[in-house]
Design an enzyme around this catalytic site. Structure first.
Site, PDB file in Angstrom:
ATOM      1  N   ASP A   1       6.078  -5.806   7.036  1.00  0.00           N
ATOM      2  CA  ASP A   1       4.768  -5.151   7.008  1.00  0.00           C
ATOM      3  C   ASP A   1       3.824  -6.117   6.303  1.00  0.00           C
ATOM      4  O   ASP A   1       3.399  -5.885   5.173  1.00  0.00           O
ATOM      5  CB  ASP A   1       4.923  -3.830   6.242  1.00  0.00           C
ATOM      6  CG  ASP A   1       3.641  -3.012   6.207  1.00  0.00           C
ATOM      7  OD1 ASP A   1       2.632  -3.441   6.769  1.00  0.00           O
ATOM      8  OD2 ASP A   1       3.673  -1.932   5.587  1.00  0.00           O
ATOM      9  N   SER A   2       3.527  -7.208   6.984  1.00  0.00           N
ATOM     10  CA  SER A   2       2.871  -8.350   6.320  1.00  0.00           C
ATOM     11  C   SER A   2       1.393  -8.442   6.659  1.00  0.00           C
ATOM     12  O   SER A   2       0.915  -7.801   7.586  1.00  0.00           O
ATOM     13  CB  SER A   2       3.549  -9.634   6.791  1.00  0.00           C
ATOM     14  OG  SER A   2       3.333  -9.779   8.179  1.00  0.00           O
ATOM     15  N   THR A   3       0.722  -9.304   5.921  1.00  0.00           N
ATOM     16  CA  THR A   3      -0.624  -9.715   6.303  1.00  0.00           C
ATOM     17  C   THR A   3      -0.491 -10.689   7.477  1.00  0.00           C
ATOM     18  O   THR A   3       0.613 -11.012   7.910  1.00  0.00           O
ATOM     19  CB  THR A   3      -1.330 -10.406   5.116  1.00  0.00           C
ATOM     20  OG1 THR A   3      -0.381 -11.297   4.516  1.00  0.00           O
ATOM     21  CG2 THR A   3      -1.774  -9.424   4.067  1.00  0.00           C
ATOM     22  N   ASP A   4      -1.625 -11.167   7.992  1.00  0.00           N
ATOM     23  CA  ASP A   4      -1.597 -12.112   9.114  1.00  0.00           C
ATOM     24  C   ASP A   4      -0.994 -13.451   8.663  1.00  0.00           C
ATOM     25  O   ASP A   4      -0.931 -13.732   7.463  1.00  0.00           O
ATOM     26  CB  ASP A   4      -3.029 -12.328   9.640  1.00  0.00           C
ATOM     27  CG  ASP A   4      -3.600 -11.035  10.222  1.00  0.00           C
ATOM     28  OD1 ASP A   4      -2.805 -10.227  10.729  1.00  0.00           O
ATOM     29  OD2 ASP A   4      -4.823 -10.848  10.152  1.00  0.00           O
TER      30      ASP A   4
ATOM     31  N   ASP B   1       7.903 -13.349  -3.719  1.00  0.00           N
ATOM     32  CA  ASP B   1       7.662 -13.800  -2.348  1.00  0.00           C
ATOM     33  C   ASP B   1       8.799 -13.256  -1.476  1.00  0.00           C
ATOM     34  O   ASP B   1       9.980 -13.488  -1.783  1.00  0.00           O
ATOM     35  CB  ASP B   1       7.634 -15.334  -2.321  1.00  0.00           C
ATOM     36  CG  ASP B   1       7.238 -15.875  -0.955  1.00  0.00           C
ATOM     37  OD1 ASP B   1       7.364 -15.147   0.053  1.00  0.00           O
ATOM     38  OD2 ASP B   1       6.801 -17.040  -0.892  1.00  0.00           O
ATOM     39  N   GLY B   2       8.444 -12.566  -0.398  1.00  0.00           N
ATOM     40  CA  GLY B   2       9.452 -11.978   0.480  1.00  0.00           C
ATOM     41  C   GLY B   2      10.401 -13.014   1.050  1.00  0.00           C
ATOM     42  O   GLY B   2      11.567 -12.726   1.311  1.00  0.00           O
TER      43      GLY B   2
ATOM     44  N   ASP C   1       0.826  -1.219   0.000  1.00  0.00           N
ATOM     45  CA  ASP C   1       0.000   0.000   0.000  1.00  0.00           C
ATOM     46  C   ASP C   1       0.856   1.264   0.000  1.00  0.00           C
ATOM     47  O   ASP C   1       0.367   2.343  -0.333  1.00  0.00           O
ATOM     48  CB  ASP C   1      -0.921  -0.006   1.235  1.00  0.00           C
ATOM     49  CG  ASP C   1      -0.131  -0.228   2.509  1.00  0.00           C
ATOM     50  OD1 ASP C   1       0.412   0.749   3.050  1.00  0.00           O
ATOM     51  OD2 ASP C   1      -0.026  -1.386   2.962  1.00  0.00           O
TER      52      ASP C   1
HETATM   53  N1  SAM Z   1      -0.976  -2.957   7.590  1.00  0.00           N
HETATM   54  C1  SAM Z   1      -1.343  -4.254   7.212  1.00  0.00           C
HETATM   55  C2  SAM Z   1      -1.907  -5.129   8.250  1.00  0.00           C
HETATM   56  O1  SAM Z   1      -1.187  -5.578   9.172  1.00  0.00           O
HETATM   57  O2  SAM Z   1      -3.094  -5.388   8.161  1.00  0.00           O
HETATM   58  C3  SAM Z   1      -0.371  -4.945   6.339  1.00  0.00           C
HETATM   59  C4  SAM Z   1      -0.368  -4.207   5.067  1.00  0.00           C
HETATM   60  S1  SAM Z   1       0.352  -4.697   3.621  1.00  0.00           S
HETATM   61  C5  SAM Z   1      -1.032  -4.420   2.562  1.00  0.00           C
HETATM   62  C6  SAM Z   1       0.550  -6.448   3.622  1.00  0.00           C
HETATM   63  C7  SAM Z   1       1.136  -6.927   2.318  1.00  0.00           C
HETATM   64  O3  SAM Z   1       1.884  -8.116   2.534  1.00  0.00           O
HETATM   65  C8  SAM Z   1       0.109  -7.266   1.228  1.00  0.00           C
HETATM   66  O4  SAM Z   1       0.195  -6.335   0.190  1.00  0.00           O
HETATM   67  C9  SAM Z   1       0.499  -8.675   0.748  1.00  0.00           C
HETATM   68  O5  SAM Z   1       0.424  -8.846  -0.638  1.00  0.00           O
HETATM   69  C10 SAM Z   1       1.918  -8.756   1.274  1.00  0.00           C
HETATM   70  N2  SAM Z   1       2.405 -10.141   1.461  1.00  0.00           N
HETATM   71  C11 SAM Z   1       1.752 -11.193   2.023  1.00  0.00           C
HETATM   72  N3  SAM Z   1       2.518 -12.293   1.974  1.00  0.00           N
HETATM   73  C12 SAM Z   1       3.692 -11.930   1.387  1.00  0.00           C
HETATM   74  C13 SAM Z   1       4.877 -12.616   1.059  1.00  0.00           C
HETATM   75  N4  SAM Z   1       5.021 -13.914   1.332  1.00  0.00           N
HETATM   76  N5  SAM Z   1       5.882 -11.920   0.459  1.00  0.00           N
HETATM   77  C14 SAM Z   1       5.749 -10.595   0.182  1.00  0.00           C
HETATM   78  N6  SAM Z   1       4.629  -9.897   0.468  1.00  0.00           N
HETATM   79  C15 SAM Z   1       3.614 -10.545   1.065  1.00  0.00           C
END
Ligand code: SAM
Length: 284
Positions: A154-157, A136-137, A85
């Site tokens: 700064d990841s998703t859950d 993929d991170g 974002d």
């Molecule tokens: N502020 C947020 C929250 O905690 O709800 C997190 C925001 S940010 C949008 C999370 C990002 O992590 C997403 O855009 C998603 O695509 C990314 N993401 C998830 N898994 C990932 C991975 N394995 N490698 C890289 N990015 C990843």
């Protein structure tokens, strides 16, 4: 009347009244939705979990960034894992002293959708020091050694695509990718509900296995749209003296930068590491 509802637990729902459903798509990795709402302004969700709202995103993005930047103003090279974002990049870009900000997000569509609908965060991606990678991170970090002063997760859950960003292997790679005095800050889930508390404990345990345990700390913030509103961040320092203390920092120097913030300040920095007893017990 339209409502967005996120299940915070199997027994608790969190609902936001929406005025418009602006965008909906299933990307290769996740369901992406963008809404307008009277209370939180514009917001977007991934797999029906709120990611960023116009009204409270400043809390998360300031707290994931400024704490480490105040502790280690010598930071020059930063990696954001996730964060498509742009909100974290926006806060980092305020530091003239930074030389390089890499961002790796697995999902190109998150970045594209945020560029279209969330200019208040995606503006951070326009800074010329920011390079965006779509990968993929976990794989991106695995190849790196001694490259970054600061890594922000700064990841998703820890469900679906975000799961690998909470694994031992990933934290070990982050340790390797950091320079000797490097710092890792990660979104550390909520201590309150059983399901997020389990993720918090697991993450803390794994980070302590990868970094010197005495250098692994946790701090908190209050974010209304995240589960329970009580949110944590991990702070791990690679190889400074054992017992490295993020409370020892030059507050006057940070204040002299003149950065206007809505949540973070240097007194709150200190206070944010003072955790409730039940959280300390669960982390121990
Ligand atoms: N502020 C947020 C929250 O905690 O709800 C997190 C925001 S940010 C949008 C999370 C990002 O992590 C997403 O855009 C998603 O695509 C990314 N993401 C998830 N898994 C990932 C991975 N394995 N490698 C890289 N990015 C990843």
């Amino acid at each position: 009347m339209l409502w967005f509802t996120e299940a915070h637990t199997p027994n608790v729902n969190f609902s936001i009244k929406i005025s418009r459903h602006l965008h909906s798509e299933k990307s290769e990795f996740q369901q992406i939705d963008v809404f307008d709402s009277p209370e939180f302004g514009r917001f977007f969700s991934l797999d029906s979990v709120v990611m960023v709202t116009e009204k409270d995103e400043f809390i998360y993005h300031e707290m994931i960034t400024h704490v480490a930047m105040a502790v280690a103003p010598e930071i020059k090279r930063v990696l954001i894992v996730g964060g498509g974002d742009g909100g974290t990049a926006r806060e980092l870009a305020r530091y003239k002293t930074l030389e390089k900000i890499d961002l790796v997000d697995i999902d190109r569509r998150v970045v594209e959708v945020c560029r279209e609908y969330l200019p208040f965060t995606s503006c951070g991606l326009d800074d010329p020091r920011v390079s965006v990678f779509f990968e993929d991170g976990v794989a991106f970090v695995a190849g790196k050694e001694n490259e970054y002063d600061f890594i922000i997760v700064d990841s998703t859950d820890p469900i679906s695509v975000g799961e690998g960003l909470f694994s031992s292997a990933f934290y070990k790679s982050c340790h390797k990718a950091l320079k000797p005095n490097g710092i890792l800050v990660n979104q550390h889930e909520s201590p309150y509900y059983e399901i997020t508390s389990a993720a918090m404990k697991r993450a803390h345990h794994r980070i302590r296995e990868s970094f010197p345990a005495a250098n692994c700390h946790v701090y908190q913030a209050f974010i209304p749209t995240y589960q329970s509103g009580h949110w944590l961040f991990g702070f791990a320092s690679k190889s400074r003296e054992a017992g490295f203390d993020p409370l020892i920092f030059d507050a006057a120097a940070w204040n002299a930068l003149g950065l206007e913030t809505k949540y973070y300040n240097t007194a709150l920095h200190r206070a944010s590491f003072a955790l409730p007893n039940y959280v300390k017990k669960d982390l121990a």
